[in-house]
Motif scaffolding. Structure first.
Motif, PDB file in Angstrom:
ATOM      1  N   ALA A  29      49.748  12.567 -13.395  1.00 32.80           N
ATOM      2  CA  ALA A  29      50.674  12.899 -14.468  1.00 32.80           C
ATOM      3  C   ALA A  29      52.089  12.953 -13.914  1.00 32.80           C
ATOM      4  O   ALA A  29      52.309  13.348 -12.785  1.00 32.80           O
ATOM      5  N   GLU A  30      53.046  12.527 -14.707  1.00 30.02           N
ATOM      6  CA  GLU A  30      54.431  12.609 -14.293  1.00 30.02           C
ATOM      7  C   GLU A  30      54.932  14.040 -14.444  1.00 30.02           C
ATOM      8  O   GLU A  30      54.316  14.868 -15.113  1.00 30.02           O
ATOM      9  N   HIS A 394      49.863  21.448 -16.415  1.00 25.47           N
ATOM     10  CA  HIS A 394      50.319  20.061 -16.627  1.00 25.47           C
ATOM     11  C   HIS A 394      49.461  19.082 -15.836  1.00 25.47           C
ATOM     12  O   HIS A 394      48.996  18.068 -16.390  1.00 25.47           O
ATOM     13  N   TYR A 395      49.236  19.369 -14.558  1.00 24.81           N
ATOM     14  CA  TYR A 395      48.498  18.422 -13.720  1.00 24.81           C
ATOM     15  C   TYR A 395      46.996  18.488 -13.938  1.00 24.81           C
ATOM     16  O   TYR A 395      46.278  17.558 -13.550  1.00 24.81           O
ATOM     17  N   LEU A 396      46.526  19.543 -14.575  1.00 25.70           N
ATOM     18  CA  LEU A 396      45.102  19.623 -14.915  1.00 25.70           C
ATOM     19  C   LEU A 396      44.829  19.165 -16.342  1.00 25.70           C
ATOM     20  O   LEU A 396      43.681  19.197 -16.804  1.00 25.70           O
ATOM     21  N   GLY A 397      45.889  18.779 -17.047  1.00 22.46           N
ATOM     22  CA  GLY A 397      45.702  18.284 -18.405  1.00 22.46           C
ATOM     23  C   GLY A 397      45.392  19.363 -19.414  1.00 22.46           C
ATOM     24  O   GLY A 397      44.824  19.078 -20.477  1.00 22.46           O
ATOM     25  N   ALA A 398      45.757  20.604 -19.122  1.00 24.83           N
ATOM     26  CA  ALA A 398      45.510  21.720 -20.031  1.00 24.83           C
ATOM     27  C   ALA A 398      46.667  21.854 -21.016  1.00 24.83           C
ATOM     28  O   ALA A 398      47.782  21.387 -20.748  1.00 24.83           O
ATOM     29  N   PRO A 399      46.434  22.506 -22.151  1.00 26.14           N
ATOM     30  CA  PRO A 399      47.527  22.704 -23.118  1.00 26.14           C
ATOM     31  C   PRO A 399      48.679  23.488 -22.499  1.00 26.14           C
ATOM     32  O   PRO A 399      48.458  24.377 -21.670  1.00 26.14           O
TER      33      PRO A 399
END
Length: 540
Positions: A29-30, A394-399
């Motif tokens: 993720a950026e 952010h880097y784990l794709g969580a809200p």
């Protein structure tokens, strides 16, 4: 200096926790697109003049940037090479220096300390014989929380060797390897051991064998080099409120910070660019970013695994709502790293704090991501801790969740509770003191030469109608003693940055002082002000 069961966790669980494989199909993720604006808003809201942030993904630096100004009222901007003192995140550098000596075959992690420092002693002779290099790094020696920190907090006239020598007089709080309690003094021992083995001061060894090979060319290990650099921040804190952390933000005197003797525990200084290189080396398990085909390394992959392996289980304190979701299920200490889980994923992290500056380093091995933050204000903790979890989400794709705001509210709640406790103590004291309003003995009855076995000499004198106390091995650590109640006084330090303390004189049957006890006034006082560990008695 922050923030610190005894059985090494050499099990399949530990191996599983330390897996660093990136899941198949995972796309990096950026950096959040609104990160800069969010940073600046948080700094403004919580009173942080300047910060630096580094983010590394898959071995590449995606952010290394300064924010804000180096000091209040200045237009000098923080840039990617501006130096911040790291505090206890220095401990990972000391561990890495030892790892290099292990790789060279000069020491082993489980060597006895006395094999390399023959004159070293702890309070218990059995512990002296058994304590290993590994034990120096994992806070399981039996010393209490922050024990011995007054040897160098807030400053000292002692050398590192003198502080290490004083350890033999500090009584343990628990039995050896039976529990976890964060300390700094044993990292000073590690610094002495590096000098004994390598023939170089910790400062020189780390500079030449860690920083230079890593390409961390702006970082410093010695205060002489640090103060010679103009591109550095100034420390800030709030000192004029009821407790430290409340009141008006002000710039502190940077030369009143920790002494060089404590450097292996917390005085390395670094920048956003340099910390990005450090993150890349850690995530690459010791391989240098510029290694190329020759495979150059700072330390071996085996050493990396050793430094990341949990050694001691650490107590878990549950956060209150709305931070309760951040409470880990697993928490341990490795060699200079905290290891815990977040959303089922292992993270390694460590915070640091020293006189008006703070830092935080976080590694997310399973995503090959790491980030580091530094701040030039003691208010930076709220911003850094909140951003840590926002970046992890952010880097784990969580809200997305605004964790900075929640940590800000949590800090206010703790401060409010501390004020309530102080108000209750003031009320009780006022009722007791209403009777006579003066101490039982004439002031001259408290005057004398005193000493603590490990701290050393402490003088109590009379200056006209007031008592004075002087910690003679600590420059400018002197105070007027204001009468509190019974035989207890309260310090008004000449240096307002020192935590206020109660000073209680115990009398013997003849009415003479037989002992002095001390404890911090504030419920939120930093543990390094370990006044409660002092056993102060009159000297002949």
């Amino acid at each position: 200096m922050s923030c610190l069961t005894s059985r090494p966790l050499r099990s399949l669980l530990a191996v599983a926790l330390l897996s660093v494989l990136v899941p198949s199909g995972f796309a990096m993720a950026e950096v959040p697109i609104d990160f800069d604006a969010h940073m600046e808003a948080a700094m403004h809201q919580y009173g942080v003049p300047g910060m630096a942030v580094s983010i590394v993904e898959d071995g590449k630096t995606v952010l290394a940037k300064g924010y804000g100004v180096r000091k209040l009222g200045s237009q000098e901007l923080v840039d990617a090479d501006t130096l911040f003192v790291l505090g206890s995140t220095t401990k990972a550098f000391t561990s890495a220096a030892l790892a290099i000596l292990v790789d060279e075959g000069k020491i082993g992690w489980d060597d006895k300390v006395t094999d390399h420092l023959p004159g070293f002693q702890m309070y218990d002779p059995w512990v002296t014989r058994e304590i290993t290099i590994r034990d120096l790094l994992v806070h399981r020696s039996g010393l209490g929380l922050g024990a011995g920190d007054l040897l160098f907090v807030p400053r000292t006239l002692r050398t590192r060797a003198e502080a290490v020598h004083a350890l033999r007089y500090i009584k343990p709080a628990t039995s050896f390897r039976s529990g976890y309690a964060y300390d700094n003094v044993l990292y000073m021992v590690a610094g002495q051991l590096i000098e004994a083995v390598s023939g170089q001061r910790w400062e020189d060894f780390v500079r030449e064998h860690v920083l230079k090979p890593a390409g961390m060319n702006h970082s410093t290990t010695d205060e002489v080099d640090h103060f010679a650099t103009s591109d550095r921040v100034q420390p800030h804190a709030r000192l004029d409120g009821r407790i430290r952390g409340m009141g008006h933000l002000e710039m502190l005197d940077e030369r009143q910070g920790l002494p060089q003797a404590a450097a292996p525990a917390g005085l390395l200084a670094s920048s956003a660019n340099d910390m990005a290189r450090w993150l890349a080396i850690q995530l690459n398990h010791g391989a240098l970013p510029q290694a190329g085909k020759d495979g150059a390394r700072l330390f071996s992959e085996a050493a990396s695994q050793e430094m990341w392996t949990p050694q001691v289980l650490t107590p878990i304190s549950k956060y209150p709502a709305p931070l309760d979701a951040l409470t880990p299920q697993f928490s341990a200490y490795a060699l200079g790293w905290d290891v815990e889980d977040y959303r089922g994923i292992t993270i390694l992290e460590h915070g640091g704090a020293v006189l008006g500056e703070q830092s935080l380093v976080v590694l997310l091995p399973s995503r090959n991501v790491g980030f580091a933050m530094q701040a030039n204000s003691e208010d930076g903790g709220v911003v850094m801790k909140g951003l840590m979890y926002e970046l992890l989400d952010h880097y784990l794709g969580a809200p997305h969740h605004h964790w900075v705001a929640d940590f800000g509210a949590f800090k206010k709640q703790r401060q409010a509770a501390a004020i309530v406790a102080l108000d209750a103590m003031d009320l009780a004291q006022a009722k007791i003191k209403a009777g006579s309003g003066k101490p039982p003995l004439p002031l001259s009855g408290y005057v004398g030469k005193y000493a603590d076995p490990w701290y050393g000499p402490i003088d109590v004198s009379q200056d006209k109608a007031r008592l004075r106390i002087d910690f003679t091995k600590t420059p400018n650590m002197a105070a007027t003693l204001e009468y509190w109640q019974y035989d207890t006084f309260r310090t008004v330090w000449d240096d307002k940055g020192i935590e206020p303390a109660y000073v209680t004189f115990a009398l013997d049957a003849s009415g003479k002082v037989s002992r002095i006890n001390m404890k911090s006034v504030s419920p939120l006082a930093d543990f390094s002000y370990d006044f409660q560990d002092l056993v102060i008695t009159p000297q002949p």
